[in-house]
Motif scaffolding. Structure first.
Motif, PDB file in Angstrom:
ATOM      1  N   ASN A  36      -1.900   5.274 -11.241  1.00 24.07           N
ATOM      2  CA  ASN A  36      -2.622   4.201 -11.916  1.00 24.07           C
ATOM      3  C   ASN A  36      -1.747   2.972 -12.113  1.00 24.07           C
ATOM      4  O   ASN A  36      -2.214   1.840 -11.997  1.00 24.07           O
ATOM      5  N   LYS A  96      -2.438  -0.965  -3.073  1.00 20.56           N
ATOM      6  CA  LYS A  96      -3.554  -0.105  -2.695  1.00 20.56           C
ATOM      7  C   LYS A  96      -3.002   1.313  -2.546  1.00 20.56           C
ATOM      8  O   LYS A  96      -1.938   1.502  -1.944  1.00 20.56           O
ATOM      9  N   VAL A 126      -1.633   1.069  -8.907  1.00 18.58           N
ATOM     10  CA  VAL A 126      -2.899   0.357  -8.708  1.00 18.58           C
ATOM     11  C   VAL A 126      -2.930  -0.895  -9.576  1.00 18.58           C
ATOM     12  O   VAL A 126      -3.297  -1.974  -9.110  1.00 18.58           O
ATOM     13  N   LEU A 140      -8.184  -2.014   2.958  1.00 22.22           N
ATOM     14  CA  LEU A 140      -8.157  -2.297   1.522  1.00 22.22           C
ATOM     15  C   LEU A 140      -7.363  -3.567   1.246  1.00 22.22           C
ATOM     16  O   LEU A 140      -7.790  -4.432   0.480  1.00 22.22           O
ATOM     17  N   VAL A 153      -3.699   5.388  -1.527  1.00 16.56           N
ATOM     18  CA  VAL A 153      -4.517   6.380  -0.843  1.00 16.56           C
ATOM     19  C   VAL A 153      -3.858   7.741  -1.028  1.00 16.56           C
ATOM     20  O   VAL A 153      -2.656   7.883  -0.795  1.00 16.56           O
ATOM     21  N   GLY A 178       0.821  -1.203   0.000  1.00 17.22           N
ATOM     22  CA  GLY A 178       0.000   0.000   0.000  1.00 17.22           C
ATOM     23  C   GLY A 178       0.851   1.247   0.000  1.00 17.22           C
ATOM     24  O   GLY A 178       1.965   1.249   0.517  1.00 17.22           O
ATOM     25  N   ARG A 200      -7.005   6.518 -10.394  1.00 18.70           N
ATOM     26  CA  ARG A 200      -7.799   5.400  -9.898  1.00 18.70           C
ATOM     27  C   ARG A 200      -7.399   5.036  -8.471  1.00 18.70           C
ATOM     28  O   ARG A 200      -7.496   3.883  -8.065  1.00 18.70           O
ATOM     29  N   ARG A 201      -6.880   6.022  -7.715  1.00 17.19           N
ATOM     30  CA  ARG A 201      -6.562   5.794  -6.290  1.00 17.19           C
ATOM     31  C   ARG A 201      -7.788   5.226  -5.595  1.00 17.19           C
ATOM     32  O   ARG A 201      -8.915   5.540  -5.958  1.00 17.19           O
ATOM     33  N   HIS A 202      -7.563   4.401  -4.573  1.00 17.57           N
ATOM     34  CA  HIS A 202      -8.685   3.728  -3.946  1.00 17.57           C
ATOM     35  C   HIS A 202      -9.431   4.624  -2.974  1.00 17.57           C
ATOM     36  O   HIS A 202     -10.619   4.412  -2.713  1.00 17.57           O
ATOM     37  N   TYR A 203      -8.728   5.619  -2.420  1.00 13.19           N
ATOM     38  CA  TYR A 203      -9.371   6.406  -1.368  1.00 13.19           C
ATOM     39  C   TYR A 203      -8.632   7.725  -1.223  1.00 13.19           C
ATOM     40  O   TYR A 203      -7.452   7.834  -1.559  1.00 13.19           O
TER      41      TYR A 203
END
Lengths: 347, 347
Positions: A145, A153, A148, A323, A155, A129, A165-168
DNA sequence: GGTTATTTGAGGTACGCAACTCATTTTGAG
DNA sequence: CTCAAAATGAGTTGCGTACCTCAAATAACC
């Protein structure tokens, strides 16, 4: 449907039996491994949902074997924010090691898109992460991206890259922060009318632009008696901010409010104090630091909008962990709130 | 001392070897089991400390077998706060069941000391942890101490019983909350002078008494132009609060500020609106509910001091879990902050 | 010295799951 | 129908710890 029994909770074995498949198949479904008919996948997932089954975190974590590694990509240089995040992560060290989590800091020039992008590329494959204080720029977006796609993961922290396209995103809503600043200035000014100054680092920075937008919104709609002056761009530097501010104060004797959007607080405050009008001008800024704390206590600043850095650090870690484990994120818990700090509720 | 290796962290076996004892002895030391010489205990603990070893949470949790049960003892009746806590715990259900945690609600009359005490006694031996909204009364204190002696972890929620041996208090600093309310009233009133009214449930309630104390402190020291009237005791009931408030408004045409310490907000607001002076009087109260939200949006209330109930619920669970596991508590994370909510930063 | 009490070692089992192998069954294409 | 491919079953091992038993070693006492 039987009552959920606290002392003999369902296990994967129960799910397998109930779905009429073997443990191996449940495992394949759970981890998206190939070789299962769509129909069987559906049946297993239904059984899991029907029993609202949650795999035991401890079991999964233990069986997993290897530790997880997270990287925090942060601004280099003598940065207070970075120091704070690091110290908060240090306070968590017991919590982290009890979960076999390794968090490493990666310092880089987050304001140079290409440098930041290549720093991010270098992390590929190494980490489970990544939390990053990111500039919103095409090459940074591409680097995120790529991470990812590589299975990490990601953030974004404090500053978002919504097009990636970050997760959060862990940070405050900057438009709301600006609105709050506007409301504070307006209400603390009271019935007086006059002019309001804004000092920002740069209107090109997403955070600052959003804050100014929110601030103006509130000013226009709720405080028509206040006249907002054009934004000064101090580049977050003390000296430049002071010069600009001094000039403005000299030109407008009827300034009643002042919103400092970013850093450069030292300079802005100095200009205000030198003008001798610190008691008449309502001064609202951001973040609780050693400096703003002093200014609040002295009555020079009236309020600071703060985003708890400890919460941000912990939230980033928790979100990355959730995540990585495939757990749901408690979004309300991870939401960074906008704190209004005045002299009497200094933390 | 070797670098901590992320992928082969120390285990109890390593500690045993390094301390020159067997795994069984380490286990005895770790769980305070009898039959170990003081000298050996010291040696083992030293080894653990020297390596800053943390037992793997997942391993411990898995080996433990039985699930943990926590009880939340909360006010009965149509209580909004209880509903909120319950709903926030509901949102955590996935998180809870993934950790094999069972949280149960126990409704009782928390305002009747003997009823509350016997409710607490009834939990003995059944639960690993108890969170309780407690009255500060000798029999309640005794019941809490009994629970603690019985091995349960006890956390007071919202309202503390500092004289008991509860392990932790999850809630705000009510003196600071009162100070914040005072600062808000004072600053929002501005240069005007006049009288300030206080409505509380009862000065016998610890929370309310502390808030009033803090409020008066700020008023006396920072806003000498404002004259604080004697506290009205509305027993947190709408009707009674309305009557008292109406009478007071009639008698004092120069009221410029109003602090509502507890509930009964509906009544206080009605009295204020009926007097037609809701725009002239600065009204500060507590908690963000459907009602206070409406009043804030209407401009009747100017600010609400809020203690995030979601955070309180989650913090209570996390603290109980950490206590039960013997993990350190991240006190800064669990600290409930005082939120200032105005119209423009309504959550 | 012998005897008892205390301390320690050695080892096993279980927890729930991930990750793997290999054998067997089922399916679908020809 | 045959045969290969796909799907599934059955099983094993190990993660780090808790908790247990029983034997062995050591210490404390008279």
């Amino acid at each position: 449907m039987k009552e959920p029994d606290v002392n003999s909770p369902l296990t994967l074995r129960d799910i397998a039996r109930q779905a009429g498949v073997s443990l191996a198949t449940v495992d394949r479904v759970l981890h998206n491994r190939p070789g299962v008919r769509p129909d069987t996948i559906r049946r297993v997932k239904e059984t899991i949902a029907r029993n609202s089954f949650q795999p035991h975190v401890a079991g999964a974590e233990l069986a997993r074997g290897r530790a997880r590694r997270f990287a925090f990509v942060m601004p280099s240089g003598p940065n207070l924010f970075m120091q704070q995040i690091q110290s908060y992560l240090g306070e968590m060290s017991g919590w982290l090691s009890a979960r076999r989590l390794a968090v490493e800091m990666v310092a880089t020039d987050v304001f140079d898109a290409s440098v930041l992008a290549s720093s991010l590329e270098a992390l590929a494959g190494e980490y489970d992460g990544v939390a990053v204080v990111a500039l919103d720029h095409p090459s940074v977006r591409a680097a995120i991206n790529d991470l990812v796609d590589g299975g990490a993961k990601v953030v974004t922290l404090v500053s978002d890259v919504p097009s990636s396209r970050r997760h959060y995103y862990v940070g405050i809503d900057n438009i709301a922060a600006g609105r709050t600043a506007g409301a504070l200035v307006g209400r603390l000014v009271g019935p007086r009318s006059g002019k309001v100054a804004i000092v920002a680092g740069s209107q090109g920075l997403r955070d600052h632009a959003e804050r100014i937008f929110g601030f103006n919104q509130v000013m226009a709609s709720e405080f028509p008696a206040l006249n907002v002056l054009p934004v000064l761009e101090g580049r977050d530097e003390d000296e430049r901010s002071e010069q600009l501010m001094s000039r403005l104060l000299g030109r407008h004797p009827d300034i009643v409010g002042l919103y400092n959007v970013g850093a450069g607080t030292q300079g802005v405050a100095k200009a205000l104090i030198d003008s001798g009008r610190e008691k008449q001008v309502v001064f609202v800024g951001h973040d609780v630091t050693v400096l703003t704390r002093k200014l609040l206590l002295q009555g020079v600043m009236d309020a600071a909008i703060s985003q708890n850095p400890g919460h941000e650090a912990r939230a980033a870690v928790r979100v990355l962990l959730a995540l990585a484990r495939g757990e749901p994120i408690l979004s309300e818990q991870e939401k960074i709130r906008i704190d209004i700090v005045m002299r009497d509720n200094l933390p």
